[in-house]
Design a protein around this motif. Structure first.
Motif, PDB file in Angstrom:
ATOM      1  N   SER A 116       0.824  -1.204   0.000  1.00 39.51           N
ATOM      2  CA  SER A 116       0.000   0.000   0.000  1.00 39.51           C
ATOM      3  C   SER A 116       0.860   1.257   0.000  1.00 39.51           C
ATOM      4  O   SER A 116       1.969   1.280   0.545  1.00 39.51           O
ATOM      5  CB  SER A 116      -0.913   0.013   1.227  1.00 39.51           C
ATOM      6  N   ASP A 117       0.326   2.306  -0.611  1.00 38.43           N
ATOM      7  CA  ASP A 117       0.998   3.596  -0.621  1.00 38.43           C
ATOM      8  C   ASP A 117       0.567   4.469   0.556  1.00 38.43           C
ATOM      9  O   ASP A 117       1.308   5.345   0.992  1.00 38.43           O
ATOM     10  CB  ASP A 117       0.683   4.337  -1.925  1.00 38.43           C
ATOM     11  N   CYS A 118      -0.644   4.235   1.048  1.00 39.52           N
ATOM     12  CA  CYS A 118      -1.172   5.046   2.148  1.00 39.52           C
ATOM     13  C   CYS A 118      -2.010   4.173   3.071  1.00 39.52           C
ATOM     14  O   CYS A 118      -2.926   3.472   2.613  1.00 39.52           O
ATOM     15  CB  CYS A 118      -2.024   6.193   1.594  1.00 39.52           C
ATOM     16  N   ASP A 162      -4.264   7.168  -8.061  1.00 39.39           N
ATOM     17  CA  ASP A 162      -3.059   6.574  -8.636  1.00 39.39           C
ATOM     18  C   ASP A 162      -2.221   5.837  -7.598  1.00 39.39           C
ATOM     19  O   ASP A 162      -1.063   5.516  -7.832  1.00 39.39           O
ATOM     20  CB  ASP A 162      -2.208   7.660  -9.307  1.00 39.39           C
ATOM     21  N   GLN A 163      -2.802   5.572  -6.427  1.00 39.02           N
ATOM     22  CA  GLN A 163      -2.066   4.860  -5.403  1.00 39.02           C
ATOM     23  C   GLN A 163      -2.957   3.807  -4.733  1.00 39.02           C
ATOM     24  O   GLN A 163      -4.177   3.825  -4.879  1.00 39.02           O
ATOM     25  CB  GLN A 163      -1.542   5.828  -4.342  1.00 39.02           C
ATOM     26  N   LYS A 164      -2.312   2.894  -4.009  1.00 39.35           N
ATOM     27  CA  LYS A 164      -3.025   1.837  -3.293  1.00 39.35           C
ATOM     28  C   LYS A 164      -3.280   2.310  -1.867  1.00 39.35           C
ATOM     29  O   LYS A 164      -2.339   2.576  -1.118  1.00 39.35           O
ATOM     30  CB  LYS A 164      -2.212   0.546  -3.295  1.00 39.35           C
ATOM     31  N   ASN A 165      -4.563   2.409  -1.510  1.00 39.49           N
ATOM     32  CA  ASN A 165      -4.959   2.951  -0.221  1.00 39.49           C
ATOM     33  C   ASN A 165      -5.618   1.879   0.650  1.00 39.49           C
ATOM     34  O   ASN A 165      -6.375   1.039   0.150  1.00 39.49           O
ATOM     35  CB  ASN A 165      -5.960   4.097  -0.416  1.00 39.49           C
TER      36      ASN A 165
END
Length: 252
Positions: A116-118, A162-165
């Protein structure tokens, strides 16, 4: 067991929620109140109070008042029981309170968090404090990890497409209204994976999340609505989760 723990606030109308809140906030007085007293206090009609009492499973208002009085007496008796020492408290934390596949469940969640990015942790009260603790430990390991106990915060500012949350909800009952409202307020639920750690696998929160890890422990409350339930099971799950994520960092 907490009073009315079988109720789901989402199943109640706005009027019924007002009645529910008035009753919970005035439990000590309910055994001595009339229908009209509750109606006036909740700013609803007496008919609405009668319908609410029937909806939650009582045939009459006197039956409802008797139930409340009996429940309060049981709570008072529980509060006079002997002190629970550290040995008994630690011994209560055994594998029997978790799902047989809990290790697999935690590892599965860890894999999702690793990529995950966030990572957002959300909870209220004691769960909010544990959310802060968990987010801080992950941040120390280099993960972008944030804890929010202000559930009115515009969390969509963190959830870019555009990110994995990932959002991890912490709730003993799984019926924390504010957390459920956070999920309902997500316009595009596909941009975030939702996980929860809760006592109640059939709760509204668990049902609305993509994945949940449950445990079993007796709820402890003071004055009914003050939650004193042990957070040891939740902490054990989170510490194991963090341990996996620490190992993933070592492998990189």
């Amino acid at each position: 067991m907490a009073i009315f723990d079988y109720l789901k606030l989402n199943d109640l109308s706005s009027v019924e929620q007002e009645i529910y809140r008035f009753i919970v906030n005035n439990l000590e007085k309910i055994p001595y109140m009339r229908v009209r007293d509750i109606a006036d206090g909740a700013h609803v009609s007496s008919t609405s109070v009668f319908r609410f009492v029937q909806k939650i499973g009582f045939h009459s208002f006197p039956e409802f008042r008797f139930y409340i009085g009996t429940h309060l007496e049981n709570v008072r008796q529980d509060e006079t029981k002997k002190h629970i020492g550290i040995e008994e408290r630690v011994n209560s934390l055994n594998m029997g309170i978790f799902h047989p596949d809990v290790e697999y469940q935690i590892k599965n969640m860890a894999y999702a968090l690793r990529d995950s990015d966030c990572i957002l942790f959300m909870g209220m009260g004691a769960s909010g404090a544990i959310a802060q603790y968990s987010a801080r430990k992950l941040a120390s390991l280099g993960y972008l990890s944030i804890a929010l106990d202000d559930l009115t915060y515009p969390i969509r500012s963190f959830l870019r497409r555009d990110q994995k949350n990932v959002i991890i909800f912490l709730s003993v009952s799984g019926e924390t209204k504010e957390l459920i409202e956070v999920i309902a307020g997500l316009e595009d639920k596909n941009i975030v994976k939702k996980y929860c750690i809760t006592l109640n696998k059939k709760s509204t929160l668990a049902q609305q999340c993509d994945y949940s890890i449950e445990y079993e422990i007796k709820e402890e409350r003071k004055d009914i609505y003050l939650d004193l339930t042990s957070q040891l099971p939740s902490i054990a799950i989170l510490e194991t989760l963090i341990s996996y994520l620490k190992d993933f960092r070592k492998d990189q």
